[in-house]
Write a protein that holds these residues in place. Structure first.
Motif, PDB file in Angstrom:
ATOM      1  N   PRO A  61       5.851 -24.726  16.915  1.00 19.63           N
ATOM      2  CA  PRO A  61       6.925 -23.898  16.342  1.00 19.63           C
ATOM      3  C   PRO A  61       8.334 -24.420  16.579  1.00 19.63           C
ATOM      4  N   THR A  62       8.609 -25.002  17.738  1.00 19.77           N
ATOM      5  CA  THR A  62       9.945 -25.562  17.966  1.00 19.77           C
ATOM      6  C   THR A  62      10.044 -27.016  17.510  1.00 19.77           C
ATOM      7  N   THR A  63       8.988 -27.780  17.710  1.00 22.09           N
ATOM      8  CA  THR A  63       9.029 -29.209  17.383  1.00 22.09           C
ATOM      9  C   THR A  63       9.196 -29.450  15.891  1.00 22.09           C
ATOM     10  N   LEU A  64       8.622 -28.578  15.054  1.00 20.61           N
ATOM     11  CA  LEU A  64       8.673 -28.786  13.611  1.00 20.61           C
ATOM     12  C   LEU A  64      10.029 -28.452  13.001  1.00 20.61           C
ATOM     13  N   LEU A  65      10.877 -27.759  13.721  1.00 18.92           N
ATOM     14  CA  LEU A  65      12.182 -27.411  13.163  1.00 18.92           C
ATOM     15  C   LEU A  65      12.965 -28.679  12.870  1.00 18.92           C
ATOM     16  N   ASN A  66      13.469 -28.805  11.652  1.00 19.04           N
ATOM     17  CA  ASN A  66      14.083 -30.067  11.245  1.00 19.04           C
ATOM     18  C   ASN A  66      15.596 -29.989  11.208  1.00 19.04           C
ATOM     19  N   SER A  67      16.221 -30.996  10.625  1.00 20.49           N
ATOM     20  CA  SER A  67      17.678 -31.110  10.659  1.00 20.49           C
ATOM     21  C   SER A  67      18.377 -30.057   9.810  1.00 20.49           C
ATOM     22  N   ARG A  68      17.650 -29.329   8.965  1.00 21.03           N
ATOM     23  CA  ARG A  68      18.275 -28.257   8.193  1.00 21.03           C
ATOM     24  C   ARG A  68      18.605 -27.056   9.075  1.00 21.03           C
ATOM     25  N   THR A  70       0.823  -1.219   0.000  1.00 16.70           N
ATOM     26  CA  THR A  70       0.000   0.000   0.000  1.00 16.70           C
ATOM     27  C   THR A  70       0.851   1.260   0.000  1.00 16.70           C
ATOM     28  N   ARG A  71       2.179   1.084  -0.079  1.00 14.52           N
ATOM     29  CA  ARG A  71       3.107   2.220  -0.126  1.00 14.52           C
ATOM     30  C   ARG A  71       4.418   1.714  -0.717  1.00 14.52           C
ATOM     31  N   ASP A  72       5.287   2.631  -1.098  1.00 13.96           N
ATOM     32  CA  ASP A  72       6.632   2.233  -1.475  1.00 13.96           C
ATOM     33  C   ASP A  72       7.271   1.577  -0.239  1.00 13.96           C
ATOM     34  N   SER A  73       7.893   0.409  -0.399  1.00 16.85           N
ATOM     35  CA  SER A  73       8.315  -0.374   0.756  1.00 16.85           C
ATOM     36  C   SER A  73       9.700  -0.963   0.555  1.00 16.85           C
ATOM     37  N   VAL A  74      10.318  -1.307   1.681  1.00 18.99           N
ATOM     38  CA  VAL A  74      11.563  -2.073   1.678  1.00 18.99           C
ATOM     39  C   VAL A  74      11.238  -3.473   2.188  1.00 18.99           C
ATOM     40  N   ILE A  75      11.504  -4.456   1.345  1.00 18.35           N
ATOM     41  CA  ILE A  75      11.169  -5.843   1.649  1.00 18.35           C
ATOM     42  C   ILE A  75      12.457  -6.638   1.778  1.00 18.35           C
ATOM     43  N   ALA A  76      12.563  -7.377   2.885  1.00 14.38           N
ATOM     44  CA  ALA A  76      13.756  -8.189   3.141  1.00 14.38           C
ATOM     45  C   ALA A  76      13.388  -9.663   3.111  1.00 14.38           C
ATOM     46  N   THR A  77      14.329 -10.481   2.663  1.00 19.54           N
ATOM     47  CA  THR A  77      14.115 -11.924   2.593  1.00 19.54           C
ATOM     48  C   THR A  77      14.789 -12.614   3.763  1.00 19.54           C
ATOM     49  N   VAL A  78      13.995 -13.416   4.469  1.00 12.72           N
ATOM     50  CA  VAL A  78      14.479 -14.255   5.574  1.00 12.72           C
ATOM     51  C   VAL A  78      14.588 -15.677   5.040  1.00 12.72           C
ATOM     52  N   PRO A  79      15.769 -16.298   5.084  1.00 12.88           N
ATOM     53  CA  PRO A  79      15.940 -17.629   4.483  1.00 12.88           C
ATOM     54  C   PRO A  79      15.441 -18.761   5.373  1.00 12.88           C
ATOM     55  N   ALA A  80      14.204 -18.635   5.824  1.00 14.17           N
ATOM     56  CA  ALA A  80      13.566 -19.689   6.623  1.00 14.17           C
ATOM     57  C   ALA A  80      12.173 -19.916   6.063  1.00 14.17           C
ATOM     58  N   GLY A  81      11.869 -21.156   5.747  1.00 11.60           N
ATOM     59  CA  GLY A  81      10.563 -21.493   5.203  1.00 11.60           C
ATOM     60  C   GLY A  81      10.083 -22.818   5.749  1.00 11.60           C
ATOM     61  N   TYR A  82       9.000 -23.328   5.181  1.00  8.10           N
ATOM     62  CA  TYR A  82       8.467 -24.574   5.727  1.00  8.10           C
ATOM     63  C   TYR A  82       9.383 -25.759   5.467  1.00  8.10           C
ATOM     64  N   GLY A  83      10.375 -25.604   4.575  1.00  8.11           N
ATOM     65  CA  GLY A  83      11.402 -26.621   4.406  1.00  8.11           C
ATOM     66  C   GLY A  83      12.321 -26.730   5.605  1.00  8.11           C
ATOM     67  N   ASP A  84      12.296 -25.720   6.452  1.00 10.29           N
ATOM     68  CA  ASP A  84      13.046 -25.738   7.708  1.00 10.29           C
ATOM     69  C   ASP A  84      12.147 -26.080   8.887  1.00 10.29           C
ATOM     70  N   GLY A  85      10.830 -26.074   8.650  1.00  8.74           N
ATOM     71  CA  GLY A  85       9.881 -26.263   9.727  1.00  8.74           C
ATOM     72  C   GLY A  85       9.247 -24.963  10.189  1.00  8.74           C
ATOM     73  N   TRP A  86       9.557 -23.856   9.511  1.00 12.46           N
ATOM     74  CA  TRP A  86       8.939 -22.565   9.817  1.00 12.46           C
ATOM     75  C   TRP A  86       7.534 -22.566   9.215  1.00 12.46           C
ATOM     76  N   LEU A  87       6.534 -22.339  10.043  1.00 11.50           N
ATOM     77  CA  LEU A  87       5.153 -22.633   9.672  1.00 11.50           C
ATOM     78  C   LEU A  87       4.654 -21.794   8.491  1.00 11.50           C
ATOM     79  N   ARG A  88       4.062 -22.459   7.511  1.00  9.75           N
ATOM     80  CA  ARG A  88       3.547 -21.779   6.321  1.00  9.75           C
ATOM     81  C   ARG A  88       2.406 -20.830   6.656  1.00  9.75           C
ATOM     82  N   ARG A  89       1.636 -21.148   7.698  1.00  9.49           N
ATOM     83  CA  ARG A  89       0.479 -20.321   8.043  1.00  9.49           C
ATOM     84  C   ARG A  89       0.868 -18.966   8.609  1.00  9.49           C
ATOM     85  N   LEU A  90       2.158 -18.714   8.812  1.00 14.37           N
ATOM     86  CA  LEU A  90       2.584 -17.414   9.318  1.00 14.37           C
ATOM     87  C   LEU A  90       2.569 -16.338   8.246  1.00 14.37           C
ATOM     88  N   GLY A  91       2.354 -16.736   6.988  1.00 15.05           N
ATOM     89  CA  GLY A  91       2.281 -15.746   5.922  1.00 15.05           C
ATOM     90  C   GLY A  91       1.177 -14.729   6.158  1.00 15.05           C
TER      91      GLY A  91
END
Length: 357
Positions: A340-347, A257-278
């Motif tokens: 949130p902690t239990t899903l974190l995998n070996s990556r 909704t405005r000019d923005s600065v967007i940063a990428t965090v290299p954690a996703g559901y492949g690491d166990g970071w929950l997809r529903r947090l989007g």
């Protein structure tokens, strides 16, 4: 090599938590199943033992064997139902299973015939969970026909709703358990983390989430202030400016909704970071909470850092910690505080601050 995403686990916090729980309650067993709720099975088990734990709870045969291979000689209780073909290894490793069926009891008794001492076990009574456990006639039959090579050291059950506001179902379960086991000798096991904090019940108390400083229900840490044991961090891999009207992520679910600065965090559901947090979760960048925008993908997610000055690639971002609790992450994702902690995998590598016990 610097990690893209990693977890820091304080073994001293876990040892402190165990000491606190065992000072308040007698006969506390440390629940280290599911890789110690994502914190690390063997390091956490050793920290608990150093703090005085003599009982460790796992879910699977493999977890129990891993503790034995690590040299831990304390009592190890597999809580979940095991397969009959796992009975021999269970006996050989001197594990004390929570038995939920006559079929496994028979296999356990057969395997115990070659053991030098009676093989110990708990029998599980289903008082309303509708999951593991047997009914009263089955328990009575096993008790009356228990062979000499097996020692039934107690009866266990599991509470289905001890973390809910309405405690009536839990009270009914306790009433049922006490009525059926009134004349049974042994040290019984009934309560989990919420039951331990909220109910006056004896026996072995199974400390799960609360052992890791995770609230099993809202307000639990006010009643028993254990310390969070895990911080989850990552390093920003991209920082870019996007104009008003641009979309972020798969499905174009977030429009700026405005000019923005967007940063990428290299954690996703492949690491166990929950997809529903989007589009509903937050992270901390330079001490400020920043919203997750767009969908969490397999290997990364994006956050809006427009309000944070001087953000650059390589900056550390905190996903759990710095005021963000596992329970809060779970609330955003509409799931249990255990996930949130239990899903974190070996990556996700774990780095440990040693226990000083």
């Amino acid at each position: 090599m610097q990690n893209r995403v990693w977890a820091e686990v304080s073994l001293e916090a876990i040892a402190h938590n165990y000491r606190l729980l065992s000072a308040r309650y007698r006969d506390v067993a440390a629940v280290v199943k599911a890789n110690a709720y994502g914190h690390g099975l063997v390091p956490v088990a050793r920290a608990c033992v150093s703090a005085g734990a003599t009982r460790l709870c796992v879910a699977t045969l493999e977890e129990g064997l891993s503790l034995r291979k690590a040299g831990l000689s304390q009592s190890v209780y597999p809580l979940s139902a095991l397969l009959p073909e796992e009975a021999t290894d269970c006996v050989r490793a001197d594990l004390t299973p929570f038995i939920s069926s006559p079929e496994f009891f028979a296999a356990f008794a057969a395997a115990a015939k070659i053991a030098p001492i009676p093989a110990r076990c708990y029998l599980v009574l289903d008082t309303g969970m509708g999951r593991e456990g047997m009914d009263s006639p089955e328990l009575k039959s096993l008790r009356e026909n228990c062979p000499p090579q097996v020692e039934i050291i107690g009866i266990a059950t599991h509470l289905s709703s001890a973390d809910e506001d309405d405690l009536l179902p839990t009270e009914l379960q306790l009433f049922t358990f006490k009525a059926i086991t009134r004349d049974w000798e042994g040290l019984h096991s009934v309560v989990n983390s919420p039951g331990m904090l909220r109910l006056a019940s004896g026996g072995i108390r199974r400390a799960g989430a609360i052992l890791y400083g995770i609230e099993p229900y809202p307000g639990a840490l006010e009643e028993c202030p254990t310390l969070p044991a895990m911080t989850l961090n990552a390093r920003l891999t991209l920082v870019k400016s996007l104009p008003e009207g641009a979309t972020v992520g798969y499905g174009r679910t977030h429009t700026l909704t405005r000019d923005s600065v967007i940063a990428t965090v290299p954690a996703g559901y492949g690491d166990g970071w929950l997809r529903r947090l989007g589009n509903r979760g937050f992270v901390v960048v330079q001490g400020q909470r920043c919203p997750i925008v767009g969908r969490v993908s397999m290997d990364q997610c994006q956050v809006d850092v427009t309000e944070v000055a001087g953000v650059s690639v390589g900056d550390t971002v905190t996903l759990i910690g710095e005021g963000i609790t596992a329970a809060e992450v779970a609330q955003w994702a509409e799931t249990t505080a255990h996930e949130p902690t239990t899903l974190l995998n070996s990556r996700v590598p774990r780095y440990y601050t040693p226990s000083t016990t």
